[in-house]
Scaffold this motif. Structure first.
Motif, PDB file in Angstrom:
ATOM      1  N   THR A  42       0.796  -1.347  -0.039  1.00 43.73           N
ATOM      2  CA  THR A  42      -0.146  -0.003   0.027  1.00 43.73           C
ATOM      3  C   THR A  42       0.829   1.122   0.220  1.00 43.73           C
ATOM      4  OG1 THR A  42      -0.243   0.152   2.290  1.00 43.73           O
ATOM      5  CG2 THR A  42      -1.723  -1.148   1.364  1.00 43.73           C
ATOM      6  N   THR A  99      -5.101   6.133   3.494  1.00 48.65           N
ATOM      7  CA  THR A  99      -5.609   7.575   3.597  1.00 48.65           C
ATOM      8  C   THR A  99      -6.755   7.959   4.585  1.00 48.65           C
ATOM      9  OG1 THR A  99      -6.242   9.440   2.046  1.00 48.65           O
ATOM     10  CG2 THR A  99      -7.451   7.361   1.861  1.00 48.65           C
ATOM     11  N   ARG A 112     -14.410   9.677  -1.116  1.00 47.37           N
ATOM     12  CA  ARG A 112     -12.943   9.385  -1.264  1.00 47.37           C
ATOM     13  C   ARG A 112     -12.689   7.905  -1.838  1.00 47.37           C
ATOM     14  NH1 ARG A 112      -8.503  11.309   1.608  1.00 47.37           N
ATOM     15  NH2 ARG A 112      -9.532  13.044   1.028  1.00 47.37           N
ATOM     16  N   LYS A 113     -13.453   6.929  -1.297  1.00 50.35           N
ATOM     17  CA  LYS A 113     -13.674   5.737  -1.749  1.00 50.35           C
ATOM     18  C   LYS A 113     -13.715   5.516  -3.462  1.00 50.35           C
ATOM     19  CE  LYS A 113     -15.061   1.016  -0.234  1.00 50.35           C
ATOM     20  NZ  LYS A 113     -15.675   0.113  -1.453  1.00 50.35           N
ATOM     21  N   ILE A 144     -10.518   6.870  -5.276  1.00 49.20           N
ATOM     22  CA  ILE A 144      -9.386   5.772  -5.085  1.00 49.20           C
ATOM     23  C   ILE A 144      -9.712   4.410  -6.218  1.00 49.20           C
ATOM     24  CG2 ILE A 144      -8.435   4.106  -3.569  1.00 49.20           C
ATOM     25  CD1 ILE A 144      -8.834   6.031  -1.399  1.00 49.20           C
ATOM     26  N   TRP A 156      -9.171   1.328  -0.983  1.00 48.65           N
ATOM     27  CA  TRP A 156      -8.934   1.938   0.022  1.00 48.65           C
ATOM     28  C   TRP A 156      -8.677   0.800   1.210  1.00 48.65           C
ATOM     29  CZ3 TRP A 156     -12.551   6.350   2.579  1.00 48.65           C
ATOM     30  CH2 TRP A 156     -11.841   6.838   3.351  1.00 48.65           C
ATOM     31  N   CYS A 169      -7.472   2.839   6.805  1.00 44.15           N
ATOM     32  CA  CYS A 169      -7.817   4.348   7.084  1.00 44.15           C
ATOM     33  C   CYS A 169      -6.701   4.734   8.115  1.00 44.15           C
ATOM     34  CB  CYS A 169      -9.206   4.685   7.568  1.00 44.15           C
ATOM     35  SG  CYS A 169      -9.395   6.237   8.483  1.00 44.15           S
ATOM     36  N   VAL A 206     -14.250  -0.448   4.544  1.00 48.55           N
ATOM     37  CA  VAL A 206     -12.673  -0.115   4.894  1.00 48.55           C
ATOM     38  C   VAL A 206     -12.399  -0.973   5.852  1.00 48.55           C
ATOM     39  CG1 VAL A 206     -10.986   1.650   5.506  1.00 48.55           C
ATOM     40  CG2 VAL A 206     -12.798   2.319   3.893  1.00 48.55           C
TER      41      VAL A 206
END
Length: 390
Positions: free
Chosen positions: A4, A29, A48-49, A52, A59, A62, A97
């Motif tokens: 990652t 992130t 956000r997901k 990505i 993702w 977190c 996540v």
């Protein structure tokens, strides 16, 4: 292990296209653009997901939901802050996540005294200089009874060091130290730092550890319900700063943490650089004992000096036997996979030297592109070679 890459969102100078070029498949992130103290709503998480996944990545971790100092102090505002944290955790879990990294360090998330330490290679690393830190704490910040926190010889050396610094050098030292504070150097003053430190008066290691264990009893059931694995990050560096309490610096601290709530969801971030910057921490022994509860790995290396100073070394150099650490994690992963106990362990190359064209570019300290790319390539080579053997 799942490879990652930490990404700070749309404001990160490294775009997701470049992240994909590294060979990483997962992104680490958080919703950095949201102020601490508010619930991360499903819509913001979904945005956000989507960004990505649109880049062909996932993702994976977190890092991190902010853990407010009121939780660490256990004060009157802790109840609201814990409920906010739990709601954000639940929303992340609903969105799929799978891992949430967090820390329980008071005030400072990390501390270095030099963000541009020149190496023999001509690259630059992050460095913590013990004498410089003592000089700031005792003779610039002038924290009450600060000199009593250190060996008298160290204080004497610090006094000599600060006397030889120009005003510009003192200002840079202060800027570097408070970069790890909420809001960074732009949001903090010497007076505000002193006030934050004062807010922890009367709270020792055991008091804050009790607040951490109480926090676990609140958040682990939520993580279990929504299939999230928690991964607490160690103190960075793993020894007291500004007279503040520390609760996750040694193997003994990890044992107490895991015993406080027995659950696969209550795990650790194995940050080899943080644990490794304390000479009495044996990273191979720590990995062997706790591999089954490593839910996330930060792989970086440090070189520690006799007075407690340290700097970020090459990923495969420094004081930590990185190859053996990776081998132990791979063996745990392989055994757990056979038993169906857990998915792969996400790892990321933590920090990296500032190299070549990145030296003149905007970067977050420790998070340049070329240095981390070099580190990831080296770690990937170790993983590939060891995987064939296993």
């Amino acid at each position: 292990m799942e490879q990652t890459w930490r990404w700070f969102g749309e404001q990160d100078p490294i775009p997701l296209d470049h992240v994909k070029q590294t060979g990483a498949t997962g992104v680490v992130t958080a919703l950095h653009h949201l102020p601490a103290g508010q619930v991360w709503q499903p819509e913001e998480i979904a945005k956000r997901k989507h960004v990505i996944e649109e880049a062909g990545l996932s993702w994976s971790v977190c890092e991190s939901i902010p853990t407010e100092d009121s939780i660490k102090r256990g004060d009157a505002n802790a109840r609201r802050a814990i409920d906010t944290w739990k709601d954000s955790l639940a929303n992340l879990g609903r969105a799929g996540v799978p891992v949430v990294c967090y820390n329980f360090m008071p005030i400072l998330d990390w501390t270095r005294t030099d963000l541009m330490f020149r190496l023999p290679t001509t690259g630059y690393a992050l460095r913590f200089d013990m004498i410089d830190f003592v000089a700031y704490d005792v003779f610039m910040l002038k924290r009450n009874r600060a000199s009593q926190s250190y060996d008298p010889l160290l204080v004497e050396k610090a006094e000599q060091r600060i006397a030889g610094k120009s005003e510009e050098q003192k200002k840079l030292l202060e800027t570097n130290i408070i970069a790890g504070l909420p809001g960074g150097a732009s949001a903090q003053t010497r007076s505000s730092i002193s006030s934050l430190i004062e807010s922890f008066q009367g709270i020792d290691d055991e008091t804050m550890r009790g607040n951490l264990f109480a926090f676990l009893k609140e958040i682990v059931p939520v993580a279990e319900e929504f299939n999230v694995r928690l991964a607490i990050h160690p103190d960075d560096p793993p020894f007291p700063l500004f007279g503040l309490p520390r609760v996750l610096s040694t193997a003994s601290d990890i044992r107490r943490l895991l015993a406080a709530y027995e659950s696969p969801a209550n795990g650790i971030t194995l940050c080899t650089g943080s644990y490794g910057s304390r000479p009495d921490n044996d990273l191979v022994a720590i990995t062997r004992e706790f591999a089954h509860r490593v839910n996330f790995a930060h792989l970086r290396n440090t070189t520690v000096e006799p007075d407690g100073s340290f700097y970020e070394a090459e990923h495969l150099e420094g004081d930590t036997d990185m190859v053996t650490v990776i081998e132990l994690l791979l063996r745990e992963e392989e055994e757990a996979g056979r038993q169906g106990r857990r998915p792969r362990i996400p790892m990321r190359p933590d920090h990296g030297h500032l190299l070549a064209g990145d030296i003149d570019r905007q970067t977050n300290p420790g998070y340049s592109y070329n240095g981390r790319l070099k580190g990831l390539a080296e770690l990937r080579g170790v993983i590939r070679a060891l995987t064939r053997g296993i």
